[in-house]
Design a protein around this motif. Sequence first.
Motif, mmCIF file in Angstrom:
data_model
loop_
_atom_site.group_PDB
_atom_site.id
_atom_site.type_symbol
_atom_site.label_atom_id
_atom_site.label_comp_id
_atom_site.label_asym_id
_atom_site.label_seq_id
_atom_site.Cartn_x
_atom_site.Cartn_y
_atom_site.Cartn_z
ATOM 1 N N PHE A 62 -3.266 -2.135 -2.253
ATOM 2 C CA PHE A 62 -2.732 -0.883 -1.047
ATOM 3 C C PHE A 62 -1.549 -0.155 -1.374
ATOM 4 O O PHE A 62 -0.866 1.076 -1.409
ATOM 5 N N ASP A 63 -0.120 -0.448 -2.037
ATOM 6 C CA ASP A 63 0.524 -0.049 -2.239
ATOM 7 C C ASP A 63 0.465 0.881 -2.936
ATOM 8 O O ASP A 63 1.634 1.925 -3.622
ATOM 9 N N HIS A 64 -0.419 0.752 -4.578
ATOM 10 C CA HIS A 64 -0.339 1.299 -5.226
ATOM 11 C C HIS A 64 -1.879 2.477 -5.620
ATOM 12 O O HIS A 64 -1.540 3.157 -6.572
ATOM 13 N N VAL A 65 -1.779 2.925 -3.725
ATOM 14 C CA VAL A 65 -3.378 3.578 -4.017
ATOM 15 C C VAL A 65 -2.898 4.611 -2.721
ATOM 16 O O VAL A 65 -2.106 4.382 -1.946
ATOM 17 N N ASP A 66 -3.785 5.413 -3.017
ATOM 18 C CA ASP A 66 -3.768 6.780 -1.708
ATOM 19 C C ASP A 66 -4.106 6.295 -0.587
ATOM 20 O O ASP A 66 -4.094 6.744 0.889
ATOM 21 N N ILE A 67 -4.572 5.205 0.455
ATOM 22 C CA ILE A 67 -5.087 4.730 1.246
ATOM 23 C C ILE A 67 -4.461 4.707 2.183
ATOM 24 O O ILE A 67 -2.933 4.128 2.040
ATOM 25 N N ASN A 68 -4.530 5.007 3.035
ATOM 26 C CA ASN A 68 -4.759 4.693 5.308
ATOM 27 C C ASN A 68 -4.273 3.079 5.427
ATOM 28 O O ASN A 68 -5.219 2.825 5.692
ATOM 29 N N LYS A 69 -2.734 2.262 5.562
ATOM 30 C CA LYS A 69 -3.284 1.866 5.946
ATOM 31 C C LYS A 69 -3.798 1.229 7.118
ATOM 32 O O LYS A 69 -4.267 -0.239 6.918
ATOM 33 N N ASN A 70 -3.569 2.717 8.112
ATOM 34 C CA ASN A 70 -4.162 1.671 9.023
ATOM 35 C C ASN A 70 -5.387 1.920 8.956
ATOM 36 O O ASN A 70 -6.119 0.971 9.882
ATOM 37 N N ASN A 71 -5.772 1.773 7.662
ATOM 38 C CA ASN A 71 -7.867 2.378 8.033
ATOM 39 C C ASN A 71 -8.138 0.506 6.446
ATOM 40 O O ASN A 71 -9.162 0.646 6.286
#
Length: 268
Positions: free
Chosen positions: A89-98
């Motif tokens: 997650f820290d390395h890609v553009d995923i929205n952590k809320n999702n």
Amino acid sequence: MQVIIFDDAQQVTNNATQWVVELINKKPNPVLGLATGSTPISLYKSLVTKYKAGELSFKNTTSFNLDEYLGIDGSNKQSYRYFMDKNLFDHVDINKNNTFLPTCARGENPREQGLSYEESIKKAGGIDLQILGIGANGHIGFNEPTSSLASRTRIKTLTQQTLDDNSRLFKSDEFQPTLAMTMGIATILDARYVLLMATGKNKAKAVKDMINGPLSATCPSSALQLHENAIILLDKEAASELENLDYYTWANTQNRKINQEFGLYHNY
Ligand code: PGA
């Protein structure tokens, strides 16, 4: 089951990567089921590389992890939240809320938390592709042997074998949780596709029981025999105890021809 045997672990990773990339590039709002453990680390590395090369974006992806320990929170280095942040997650553009994990903090009720996790998966439209590893005892997620094949997200006591297998990841002064929240087997079976990765000799017996063994709660992963779209990616060592090894090689040659003629068909 589609059993695909590769020469080595790198090829397993490459193929798993293709599945994820195809889903993310094909579906506007993909829902990924994610796993922790040693096996998927190489998959996450490869996805990060592809993201950095501009080949995919996780912007519209929602994720649900299989499991999370009880008794430690997300800032603890042993938590699966921490694992996912660090490895993907820290390395890609995923929205952590999702990005969701089945947590149960102190003071929360595991039954309610389990129900609410199931509801969140439903609300997101269900899981398109669930990544799975397999325990040496045949578990998927933390569905340990004798888990109900109809189980849903709930609290689970880990077996001594799982605790021993995972103890390598804990320092001697670190607390190793013995309880976890895990998606159930029925939750996993609800995913549209499941993609199980297994590598190494120590998985060979579990892989054999999953594929050739009877459908049985003694080997929870054997429940995947009931799944319409279960893809099992193995290296030679993990496949080494399988019966009908020649058949899988033959069937995969045929599948490649079928795919060439009719195109890949993934019904996400
Ligand atoms: P491993 O764990 O990838 O660390 O072998 C797999 C699992 O227990 O599901």
